[in-house]
Design a protein around this motif. Structure first.
Motif, PDB file in Angstrom:
ATOM      1  N   SER A 177      -6.924  -4.945  -0.293  1.00 27.83           N
ATOM      2  CA  SER A 177      -6.587  -6.441  -0.460  1.00 27.83           C
ATOM      3  C   SER A 177      -6.863  -7.076   0.890  1.00 27.83           C
ATOM      4  CB  SER A 177      -5.202  -6.806  -0.914  1.00 27.83           C
ATOM      5  OG  SER A 177      -5.050  -8.007  -1.148  1.00 27.83           O
ATOM      6  N   GLN A 191      -1.895   3.790  -4.778  1.00 26.32           N
ATOM      7  CA  GLN A 191      -0.695   3.649  -4.202  1.00 26.32           C
ATOM      8  C   GLN A 191      -0.736   2.339  -3.433  1.00 26.32           C
ATOM      9  OE1 GLN A 191      -0.774   5.533  -0.175  1.00 26.32           O
ATOM     10  NE2 GLN A 191       0.824   6.986  -0.989  1.00 26.32           N
ATOM     11  N   LYS A 192       0.460   1.873  -3.486  1.00 33.15           N
ATOM     12  CA  LYS A 192       0.508   0.708  -3.093  1.00 33.15           C
ATOM     13  C   LYS A 192       0.074   0.365  -1.535  1.00 33.15           C
ATOM     14  CE  LYS A 192       4.823  -0.634  -5.590  1.00 33.15           C
ATOM     15  NZ  LYS A 192       6.376  -0.812  -5.724  1.00 33.15           N
ATOM     16  N   ARG A 193       0.295   1.275  -0.883  1.00 30.33           N
ATOM     17  CA  ARG A 193      -0.232   1.019   0.692  1.00 30.33           C
ATOM     18  C   ARG A 193      -1.866   1.155   0.875  1.00 30.33           C
ATOM     19  NH1 ARG A 193      -0.021   5.677   5.555  1.00 30.33           N
ATOM     20  NH2 ARG A 193      -1.068   4.583   7.266  1.00 30.33           N
ATOM     21  N   ARG A 194      -2.332   1.777  -0.293  1.00 29.38           N
ATOM     22  CA  ARG A 194      -3.858   1.762  -0.384  1.00 29.38           C
ATOM     23  C   ARG A 194      -4.158   0.452  -1.036  1.00 29.38           C
ATOM     24  NH1 ARG A 194      -3.853   5.524   2.638  1.00 29.38           N
ATOM     25  NH2 ARG A 194      -4.705   4.113   3.803  1.00 29.38           N
ATOM     26  N   ALA A 195      -3.594  -0.007  -1.896  1.00 29.94           N
ATOM     27  CA  ALA A 195      -4.137  -1.257  -2.891  1.00 29.94           C
ATOM     28  C   ALA A 195      -3.743  -2.400  -1.640  1.00 29.94           C
ATOM     29  CB  ALA A 195      -3.263  -1.435  -3.707  1.00 29.94           C
ATOM     30  N   ARG A 196      -2.683  -2.344  -0.824  1.00 28.44           N
ATOM     31  CA  ARG A 196      -2.585  -3.370   0.297  1.00 28.44           C
ATOM     32  C   ARG A 196      -3.558  -3.498   1.272  1.00 28.44           C
ATOM     33  NH1 ARG A 196       2.119  -2.120   1.209  1.00 28.44           N
ATOM     34  NH2 ARG A 196       1.988  -0.930   3.034  1.00 28.44           N
TER      35      ARG A 196
END
Length: 312
Positions: free
Chosen positions: A162, A154-159
Motif C-alpha cells: 500500500s 500478511q499485514k506487514r506485506r500488505a502495508r
C-alpha cells in the motif's frame, strides 16, 4: 526395454517428447540444457520400448564416476508421458542401473521434479528409488502460492504494498537485463560473496531462445530500475529465478509492490507461483528471514528431494 545415450542427432525427438510429456518443461529441452554444455559432460539417456519407441528420458551428466541428473539444471529426473506406469518405471530403473554398471559408473545422484510441474501425477520414479534403496540426502523447501486458493498477504506485506502504491512506481516487463544484473551482482557480492549462476550474456542467450518463458519484470521510479525479478514461466508454474533490489528499492518497498503485481496480475492464471528455495547446505540450514518474507505473501512449503544411489 533398452537404453541409449543421447546424441545431437536425437535433439528433435528429445524435444518433441519433452513437449508431450506429463512432467517436462522448457528447462529440459536441449536449447536450454545445452547452453552450458562446455561445463558438463553430457550423459543423457533415452529409454526405448521393445518397438524402439521412446518411453522416458533422463537429462544427465557424468562426473568422476557419478551419473548426475543433470548437474546444471534446477530439477530433472525421469521425464515421461501419460503411458508411464509404476511397473514400467521399475523396468526403467532396472535398465538404468545396469547401464551404470556396464559403463563403470558407481553412483547415481538423482534430483526429482517437484509435483507442481506435473500435468498428471508423475511420482513413479520416487517409488522406484525407494525400491532401489536410494538415500534421501538433500531436501529443499520451495515457497509456493497455489493461485486458485491464494492466502491473504500478511499485514506487514500488505502495508508495504500500500505504501509503495502511493509513490507512483511503475511495474512493467523489461528487456534491460544489463541494468538489473548490475543490481543483482552488487547485492550477491556484498551479501554472499558470489556471482549469479547465469552471466548476463547467458541470460540474454536463454531469453532469446525462450522469449515467452523467460521474462524480466521491474519496478521503476522516475524511469530507473529500483527492483527486478526474472521469472521462468514453465507450463503451470511461474518460478522466480532471480530477485534483487537497490538500496532505494528496499527503502520504498519496491519488491513488495512488484511481487504483489506479479502474483495478482501477470501470473494470476498460472496454477502456482514459486518463489524458490530459502535454504542452504543441502536443506539443513534455513534462511528464516527470507522464507518469512515469501510466506508473508501467502506462500507455503513444497519439498524438492534429491537422492543418492550406490551401484554395486
Amino acid at each position: 526395454m533398452k537404453v541409449t545415450r543421447y546424441t545431437k542427432a536425437d535433439a528433435e525427438q528429445w524435444d518433441a517428447f519433452v513437449r508431450a510429456s506429463k512432467n517436462g518443461t522448457f528447462l529440459l529441452q536441449r536449447a536450454y540444457m545445452d547452453y552450458h554444455s562446455d561445463r558438463f559432460a553430457d550423459h543423457s539417456l533415452i529409454f526405448h520400448d521393445d518397438k524402439g519407441h521412446p518411453v522416458a528420458l533422463l537429462p544427465a551428466n557424468e562426473r568422476d564416476g557419478v551419473l548426475q541428473s543433470h548437474g546444471g539444471l534446477t530439477y530433472g529426473g525421469i521425464i515421461c508421458d501419460e503411458s508411464m506406469t509404476t511397473p514400467r518405471m521399475l523396468e526403467v530403473f532396472d535398465v538404468l542401473l545396469e547401464h551404470l554398471r556396464t559403463n563403470g559408473l558407481n553412483r547415481l545422484l538423482y534430483k526429482t521434479i517437484p509435483y507442481i510441474y506435473h500435468l498428471n501425477p508423475a511420482e513413479e520414479d520416487r517409488y522406484a528409488l525407494f525400491r532401489a534403496d536410494a538415500r534421501l540426502y538433500r531436501r529443499d523447501v520451495l515457497s509456493v502460492i497455489c493461485q486458485d486458493r491464494r492466502l491473504p498477504f500478511q499485514k506487514r506485506r500488505a502495508r508495504k504494498v500500500s505504501q509503495a502504491q502511493k509513490l507512483g512506481l511503475v511495474i512493467e516487463a523489461s528487456e534491460d537485463l544489463e541494468a538489473f544484473w548490475a543490481i543483482l551482482e552488487a547485492n550477491l557480492a556484498a551479501v554472499h560473496g558470489v556471482r549469479p549462476v547465469h552471466s548476463v550474456e547467458e541470460m540474454r542467450l536463454l531469453n532469446s531462445r525462450f522469449p515467452d518463458q523467460i521474462r524480466l519484470h521491474v519496478c521503476k521510479e522516475n524511469g530507473g530500475i529500483v527492483a527486478g525479478v526474472v521469472v521462468f514461466n514453465a507450463t503451470r508454474v511461474a518460478h522466480v529465478q532471480y530477485i534483487s533490489s537497490s538500496e532505494r528499492g528496499r527503502e520504498i518497498g519496491a519488491l513488495d509492490l512488484l511481487f504483489a503485481t506479479l502474483i495478482e496480475r501477470d501470473y494470476a492464471d498460472q496454477a502456482y507461483f514459486d518463489f524458490g528455495i530459502s535454504n542452504e547446505q543441502e536443506g539443513k540450514v534455513m534462511n528464516v528471514g527470507l522464507i518469512e518474507q515469501k510466506e508473508g505473501f501467502g506462500a507455503r512449503a513444497v519439498t524438492h528431494d534429491y537422492y543418492e544411489l550406490s551401484v554395486v
